[in-house]
Write a protein that holds these residues in place. Structure first.
Motif, PDB file in Angstrom:
ATOM      1  N   ILE A 106       0.812  -1.222   0.000  1.00  0.00           N
ATOM      2  CA  ILE A 106       0.000   0.000   0.000  1.00  0.00           C
ATOM      3  C   ILE A 106       0.840   1.265   0.000  1.00  0.00           C
ATOM      4  CG2 ILE A 106      -0.335   0.392   2.489  1.00  0.00           C
ATOM      5  CD1 ILE A 106      -3.367   0.617   1.822  1.00  0.00           C
ATOM      6  N   ARG A 107       2.097   1.183   0.413  1.00  0.00           N
ATOM      7  CA  ARG A 107       2.985   2.352   0.435  1.00  0.00           C
ATOM      8  C   ARG A 107       3.861   2.449  -0.814  1.00  0.00           C
ATOM      9  NH1 ARG A 107       3.848   3.931   6.110  1.00  0.00           N
ATOM     10  NH2 ARG A 107       2.416   2.695   7.374  1.00  0.00           N
ATOM     11  N   ASP A 108       3.699   1.532  -1.733  1.00  0.00           N
ATOM     12  CA  ASP A 108       4.540   1.451  -2.924  1.00  0.00           C
ATOM     13  C   ASP A 108       3.834   2.115  -4.104  1.00  0.00           C
ATOM     14  OD1 ASP A 108       6.348  -1.311  -4.528  1.00  0.00           O
ATOM     15  OD2 ASP A 108       6.151   0.807  -5.037  1.00  0.00           O
ATOM     16  N   ALA A 109       4.362   3.233  -4.553  1.00  0.00           N
ATOM     17  CA  ALA A 109       3.746   3.984  -5.649  1.00  0.00           C
ATOM     18  C   ALA A 109       3.646   3.140  -6.929  1.00  0.00           C
ATOM     19  CB  ALA A 109       4.550   5.250  -5.924  1.00  0.00           C
ATOM     20  N   ARG A 110       4.554   2.213  -7.111  1.00  0.00           N
ATOM     21  CA  ARG A 110       4.567   1.410  -8.337  1.00  0.00           C
ATOM     22  C   ARG A 110       3.371   0.479  -8.428  1.00  0.00           C
ATOM     23  NH1 ARG A 110      10.271  -1.280  -7.349  1.00  0.00           N
ATOM     24  NH2 ARG A 110       9.224  -1.465  -5.317  1.00  0.00           N
ATOM     25  N   ARG A 111       2.683   0.265  -7.323  1.00  0.00           N
ATOM     26  CA  ARG A 111       1.552  -0.666  -7.290  1.00  0.00           C
ATOM     27  C   ARG A 111       0.234  -0.011  -7.647  1.00  0.00           C
ATOM     28  NH1 ARG A 111       4.420  -5.139  -7.851  1.00  0.00           N
ATOM     29  NH2 ARG A 111       5.927  -5.441  -6.151  1.00  0.00           N
TER      30      ARG A 111
END
Length: 125
Positions: A106-111
């Protein structure tokens, strides 16, 4: 799919500001919504996220206790209330959406699949 962020502006340190993001994703309640920010010369960083259907909220340590993320599923809108703003909060704030994101990412912009255009927040000292 469109995400429209708005509500940024110039505020003095210690002040408050609320940014909003209107999303055309459907059904909105099925999407996890996130806020990220990017300051000049720095990488985009996670700020806050709220899981689908008004579920759990998550914050970066730097904003915990000062920022609050919320959503109105009837209005397809997610909000970020920012209190006690600091000059280091100055950045372009982006909203993001994804339906299939898992909690560990949830903290990963790439997701995140969908992104808004960003709104500038400037905090003066």
């Amino acid at each position: 799919v469109q995400l429209q962020a708005f509500g940024g502006g110039l505020v003095q340190a210690g002040g408050s500001l609320r940014v909003s993001c209107a999303a055309s994703v459907h059904p909105f309640s099925s999407y996890t919504m996130g806020w990220f920010r990017q300051a000049p010369g720095k990488e985009r960083e996670f700020v806050a996220a709220i899981r689908r259907s008004g579920g759990s909220t998550h914050y970066a340590d730097s904003v915990k206790g000062r920022f609050t993320i919320s959503r109105d599923n009837a209005k397809n809108t997610v909000y970020l209330q920012m209190n006690n703003l600091k000059p280091e909060d100055t950045a372009i704030y982006y909203c993001a959406a994804d339906m299939g994101i898992i909690l560990s990412s949830i903290r990963d912009a790439r997701r995140y699949a969908y992104w808004g255009q960003g709104t500038q927040v400037t905090v003066s000292s």
